[in-house]
Enzyme design. Sequence first.
Site, mmCIF file in Angstrom:
data_model
loop_
_atom_site.group_PDB
_atom_site.id
_atom_site.type_symbol
_atom_site.label_atom_id
_atom_site.label_comp_id
_atom_site.label_asym_id
_atom_site.label_seq_id
_atom_site.Cartn_x
_atom_site.Cartn_y
_atom_site.Cartn_z
ATOM 1 C CG PHE A 1 -1.971 -1.101 1.128
ATOM 2 C CD1 PHE A 1 -3.197 -0.843 0.531
ATOM 3 C CD2 PHE A 1 -1.698 -2.380 1.581
ATOM 4 C CE1 PHE A 1 -4.142 -1.844 0.399
ATOM 5 C CE2 PHE A 1 -2.638 -3.387 1.453
ATOM 6 C CZ PHE A 1 -3.869 -3.120 0.860
ATOM 7 C CB CYS A 2 -0.195 4.786 -0.159
ATOM 8 S SG CYS A 2 0.461 6.406 0.178
ATOM 9 N N PRO A 3 3.050 4.189 0.819
ATOM 10 C CG PRO A 3 5.086 5.223 1.399
ATOM 11 C CD PRO A 3 3.972 4.377 1.956
ATOM 12 N N GLY A 4 4.126 2.293 -0.915
ATOM 13 C CA GLY A 4 4.853 1.175 -1.516
ATOM 14 C C GLY A 4 4.974 1.237 -3.034
ATOM 15 C CG ASP B 1 -2.501 1.647 -2.767
ATOM 16 O OD1 ASP B 1 -3.678 1.868 -2.414
ATOM 17 O OD2 ASP B 1 -1.561 2.425 -2.516
#
Lengths: 168, 82
Positions: B16-19, B43
């Site tokens: 998920f963010c910021p992944g 995401d």
Amino acid sequence: MSTVAVHKERSAEEEVKQDRVCIILSKGSLDMVYPAFMLANTAATMGSEVHVFFTFWGLNVLNRKKVGSLKVSPVGNPGMPMPNILGMIPGMTAMATRMMKGKIKATKTPTIPEMIQSAKELGVHLHACSTSMEFLNLKKEEMIPEVEDIIGAATFLGLSEGARTLFI
Amino acid sequence: MSTAGSRKVVDSRGSFCPGPITDLFKAYRASNVGDEIELWATDPAARADVQAWADKSGNQVMEAAQDGDHLKIVVRIAKKGR
């Protein structure tokens, strides 16, 4: 400790108004530290120059001994799925922290030490607040090596002039 | 005009963010102008985030479509920053 170097760069004429994001992190609980690093690291990938100023409890993030064991408190946190009064029972902070860490693992979210590593790789500048170090009795040698320098409010205000600044 | 570059697949499914943006950025740093990066993400914020990143960094989103279990976003590297 490169406070002076940062200043020299800044005063140089070629300072093309680069987009800057400055974050003041004054809390050391997981639900405050994560958003700070998510924004810092993302801003860095978007080409912004990013500065994070760690003050008060935010300084725990830079504490070698504490960075791996930051917690989340159910007290004073109305978003928690339990009445505040229960949060005061011994063991509740540990429980809330365990639950959050389980969630972090399940969603493959990086740990805080991993976020710091990423921040460093992306060129995010990490600054420690000198007054808070005194206040929390934290020595330079007790801090993680990723800390760039120890600065005061005036330096931070200089860095953040004209920048997008967030207080967490 | 454009020189044909290579295409690299970056699999950010499950993160998920910021992944996804971080993964995209790492591939971007290792890329050359003209290359394409194909990002796989689950995401729900990835589509808008990648577009925002591309607008800011001067790169182009060529394609963004659901592909089975994930969103496939192709970014063309038009500009290299730092």
